[in-house]
Design a protein around this motif. Structure first.
Motif, PDB file in Angstrom:
ATOM      1  N   ILE A  91      59.866  70.157  84.174  1.00 17.25           N
ATOM      2  CA  ILE A  91      58.445  70.261  83.856  1.00 17.25           C
ATOM      3  C   ILE A  91      57.924  68.940  83.306  1.00 17.25           C
ATOM      4  O   ILE A  91      56.868  68.455  83.729  1.00 17.25           O
ATOM      5  CB  ILE A  91      58.191  71.427  82.873  1.00 17.25           C
ATOM      6  N   THR A  92      58.662  68.335  82.395  1.00 21.94           N
ATOM      7  CA  THR A  92      58.232  67.064  81.815  1.00 21.94           C
ATOM      8  C   THR A  92      58.193  65.972  82.874  1.00 21.94           C
ATOM      9  O   THR A  92      57.224  65.201  82.955  1.00 21.94           O
ATOM     10  CB  THR A  92      59.183  66.650  80.662  1.00 21.94           C
ATOM     11  N   THR A  93      59.215  65.902  83.692  1.00 18.84           N
ATOM     12  CA  THR A  93      59.270  64.884  84.749  1.00 18.84           C
ATOM     13  C   THR A  93      58.111  65.058  85.725  1.00 18.84           C
ATOM     14  O   THR A  93      57.419  64.088  86.071  1.00 18.84           O
ATOM     15  CB  THR A  93      60.612  64.967  85.506  1.00 18.84           C
ATOM     16  N   LEU A  94      57.863  66.296  86.154  1.00 18.41           N
ATOM     17  CA  LEU A  94      56.785  66.544  87.109  1.00 18.41           C
ATOM     18  C   LEU A  94      55.415  66.313  86.472  1.00 18.41           C
ATOM     19  O   LEU A  94      54.497  65.805  87.133  1.00 18.41           O
ATOM     20  CB  LEU A  94      56.890  67.960  87.674  1.00 18.41           C
ATOM     21  N   THR A  95      55.260  66.657  85.208  1.00 14.73           N
ATOM     22  CA  THR A  95      53.994  66.435  84.506  1.00 14.73           C
ATOM     23  C   THR A  95      53.701  64.939  84.401  1.00 14.73           C
ATOM     24  O   THR A  95      52.568  64.504  84.641  1.00 14.73           O
ATOM     25  CB  THR A  95      54.016  67.070  83.108  1.00 14.73           C
ATOM     26  N   ASN A  96      54.706  64.159  84.035  1.00 18.03           N
ATOM     27  CA  ASN A  96      54.528  62.706  83.972  1.00 18.03           C
ATOM     28  C   ASN A  96      54.230  62.133  85.351  1.00 18.03           C
ATOM     29  O   ASN A  96      53.387  61.238  85.505  1.00 18.03           O
ATOM     30  CB  ASN A  96      55.762  62.031  83.378  1.00 18.03           C
ATOM     31  N   LEU A  97      54.905  62.650  86.352  1.00 20.49           N
ATOM     32  CA  LEU A  97      54.733  62.163  87.714  1.00 20.49           C
ATOM     33  C   LEU A  97      53.353  62.513  88.268  1.00 20.49           C
ATOM     34  O   LEU A  97      52.751  61.709  88.988  1.00 20.49           O
ATOM     35  CB  LEU A  97      55.844  62.733  88.607  1.00 20.49           C
ATOM     36  N   ILE A  98      52.836  63.676  87.910  1.00 21.04           N
ATOM     37  CA  ILE A  98      51.529  64.085  88.433  1.00 21.04           C
ATOM     38  C   ILE A  98      50.430  63.163  87.912  1.00 21.04           C
ATOM     39  O   ILE A  98      49.451  62.909  88.609  1.00 21.04           O
ATOM     40  CB  ILE A  98      51.221  65.569  88.134  1.00 21.04           C
ATOM     41  N   THR A  99      50.582  62.646  86.701  1.00 19.84           N
ATOM     42  CA  THR A  99      49.564  61.734  86.170  1.00 19.84           C
ATOM     43  C   THR A  99      49.584  60.397  86.901  1.00 19.84           C
ATOM     44  O   THR A  99      48.532  59.821  87.156  1.00 19.84           O
ATOM     45  CB  THR A  99      49.739  61.519  84.656  1.00 19.84           C
ATOM     46  N   GLN A 131      53.993  73.866  85.835  1.00 20.48           N
ATOM     47  CA  GLN A 131      54.331  74.389  84.508  1.00 20.48           C
ATOM     48  C   GLN A 131      55.243  75.611  84.609  1.00 20.48           C
ATOM     49  O   GLN A 131      55.876  76.002  83.630  1.00 20.48           O
ATOM     50  CB  GLN A 131      53.049  74.759  83.729  1.00 20.48           C
ATOM     51  N   ARG A 132      55.319  76.195  85.793  1.00 19.28           N
ATOM     52  CA  ARG A 132      56.160  77.380  86.010  1.00 19.28           C
ATOM     53  C   ARG A 132      57.467  77.062  86.742  1.00 19.28           C
ATOM     54  O   ARG A 132      58.203  77.971  87.117  1.00 19.28           O
ATOM     55  CB  ARG A 132      55.369  78.427  86.787  1.00 19.28           C
ATOM     56  N   VAL A 133      57.730  75.791  86.960  1.00 22.07           N
ATOM     57  CA  VAL A 133      58.971  75.396  87.641  1.00 22.07           C
ATOM     58  C   VAL A 133      60.151  75.646  86.701  1.00 22.07           C
ATOM     59  O   VAL A 133      60.084  75.357  85.510  1.00 22.07           O
ATOM     60  CB  VAL A 133      58.916  73.900  88.058  1.00 22.07           C
ATOM     61  N   GLU A 134      61.191  76.196  87.261  1.00 26.60           N
ATOM     62  CA  GLU A 134      62.403  76.473  86.487  1.00 26.60           C
ATOM     63  C   GLU A 134      63.085  75.162  86.107  1.00 26.60           C
ATOM     64  O   GLU A 134      63.257  74.278  86.932  1.00 26.60           O
ATOM     65  CB  GLU A 134      63.378  77.317  87.317  1.00 26.60           C
ATOM     66  N   ASN A 135      63.484  75.060  84.858  1.00 27.06           N
ATOM     67  CA  ASN A 135      64.212  73.862  84.438  1.00 27.06           C
ATOM     68  C   ASN A 135      65.626  73.852  84.996  1.00 27.06           C
ATOM     69  O   ASN A 135      66.237  72.799  85.134  1.00 27.06           O
ATOM     70  CB  ASN A 135      64.249  73.759  82.913  1.00 27.06           C
ATOM     71  N   SER A 136      66.110  75.007  85.336  1.00 32.78           N
ATOM     72  CA  SER A 136      67.467  75.078  85.886  1.00 32.78           C
ATOM     73  C   SER A 136      67.501  74.721  87.376  1.00 32.78           C
ATOM     74  O   SER A 136      68.573  74.523  87.931  1.00 32.78           O
ATOM     75  CB  SER A 136      68.041  76.481  85.671  1.00 32.78           C
ATOM     76  N   ALA A 137      66.311  74.625  87.998  1.00 37.31           N
ATOM     77  CA  ALA A 137      66.260  74.285  89.426  1.00 37.31           C
ATOM     78  C   ALA A 137      66.715  72.843  89.616  1.00 37.31           C
ATOM     79  O   ALA A 137      66.386  71.959  88.823  1.00 37.31           O
ATOM     80  CB  ALA A 137      64.846  74.462  89.962  1.00 37.31           C
ATOM     81  N   ILE A 138      67.449  72.639  90.674  1.00 38.01           N
ATOM     82  CA  ILE A 138      67.942  71.294  90.971  1.00 38.01           C
ATOM     83  C   ILE A 138      66.944  70.624  91.920  1.00 38.01           C
ATOM     84  O   ILE A 138      66.751  71.062  93.061  1.00 38.01           O
ATOM     85  CB  ILE A 138      69.346  71.337  91.605  1.00 38.01           C
ATOM     86  N   ILE A 139      66.273  69.582  91.415  1.00 36.70           N
ATOM     87  CA  ILE A 139      65.309  68.830  92.215  1.00 36.70           C
ATOM     88  C   ILE A 139      65.858  67.416  92.339  1.00 36.70           C
ATOM     89  O   ILE A 139      65.978  66.691  91.344  1.00 36.70           O
ATOM     90  CB  ILE A 139      63.918  68.824  91.543  1.00 36.70           C
ATOM     91  N   LEU A 140      66.219  67.048  93.551  1.00 38.21           N
ATOM     92  CA  LEU A 140      66.820  65.741  93.772  1.00 38.21           C
ATOM     93  C   LEU A 140      65.782  64.616  93.757  1.00 38.21           C
ATOM     94  O   LEU A 140      66.045  63.534  93.238  1.00 38.21           O
ATOM     95  CB  LEU A 140      67.597  65.727  95.088  1.00 38.21           C
ATOM     96  N   ASN A 141      64.606  64.877  94.343  1.00 46.84           N
ATOM     97  CA  ASN A 141      63.557  63.859  94.409  1.00 46.84           C
ATOM     98  C   ASN A 141      62.266  64.494  93.892  1.00 46.84           C
ATOM     99  O   ASN A 141      61.583  65.209  94.627  1.00 46.84           O
ATOM    100  CB  ASN A 141      63.408  63.354  95.846  1.00 46.84           C
ATOM    101  N   HIS A 142      61.937  64.238  92.631  1.00 43.70           N
ATOM    102  CA  HIS A 142      60.771  64.856  92.008  1.00 43.70           C
ATOM    103  C   HIS A 142      59.467  64.455  92.698  1.00 43.70           C
ATOM    104  O   HIS A 142      58.557  65.272  92.844  1.00 43.70           O
ATOM    105  CB  HIS A 142      60.719  64.506  90.520  1.00 43.70           C
ATOM    106  N   LYS A 143      59.367  63.218  93.136  1.00 38.89           N
ATOM    107  CA  LYS A 143      58.149  62.742  93.794  1.00 38.89           C
ATOM    108  C   LYS A 143      57.942  63.472  95.125  1.00 38.89           C
ATOM    109  O   LYS A 143      56.845  63.961  95.421  1.00 38.89           O
ATOM    110  CB  LYS A 143      58.232  61.233  94.021  1.00 38.89           C
TER     111      LYS A 143
END
Length: 171
Positions: A5-13, A45-57
């Motif tokens: 969530i933090t990584t995606l939030t930072n990336l969305i900005t 904001q609803r993405v699971e933190n346990s989900a494995i995301i290899l490339n957030h972008k």
């Protein structure tokens, strides 16, 4: 290591202008693209933190693309539904609007009853009713012609309508 969530939030900005252009290209409406972009923020904001995301972008761009496509599909369904409602309610179908022979006969009987009831109205009720309903005169104009009050004209009209409604209902 940051959570998803933090990584995606930072990336969305940082990716906001690119994400907006992507969504606007699909949706073809700036305001709706802004709404969809806000939905993207809510979705991450609803993405699971346990989900494995290899490339957030790449994940974020795919999520944005999917949301925009879903938005367009939803709008198409909504427009189709609105069109079918409009067609159902407003477009005249001459075959369906043609009264049946039974309905025509019933309407003629009702009309004859009402015409007869109008003829039997006492004066000045009959004249006041006819001036209002058939000549289009207002209650004020009728009161001026008869030299009477507007409430009295209203009472005559109300009584006449009650008599005609009873005649229609008692057929």
């Amino acid at each position: 290591m940051q959570d998803n969530i933090t990584t995606l939030t930072n990336l969305i900005t940082t990716e906001r202008p690119k994400l907006f252009m992507l969504m606007n290209r699909i949706i073809k409406n700036r305001d709706c693209a802004e709404d969809a972009l806000q939905s993207l923020f809510e979705k991450i904001q609803r993405v699971e933190n346990s989900a494995i995301i290899l490339n957030h972008k790449a994940y974020l761009h795919k999520l944005a693309s999917n949301l925009a496509i879903d938005y367009v599909r939803k709008q198409k369904r909504h427009n189709a539904l609105q069109e079918s409602i409009h067609t159902l309610l407003w477009v005249e179908n001459l075959e369906d609007d043609t009264p049946t022979v039974e309905q025509q006969a019933s309407d003629k009987r009702t009309l004859a009853l009402i015409e007869n009831a109008i003829e039997t109205l006492p004066e000045p009720m009959k004249t006041i009713f006819c001036l209002n309903r058939f000549q289009g005169l207002s209650q004020t104009e009728i009161a001026r012609v008869y030299g009477t009050s507007i409430p009295l004209v209203n009472r005559y009209l109300h009584r006449a309508l009650n008599i005609l409604a009873n005649a229609r209902d008692n057929e």
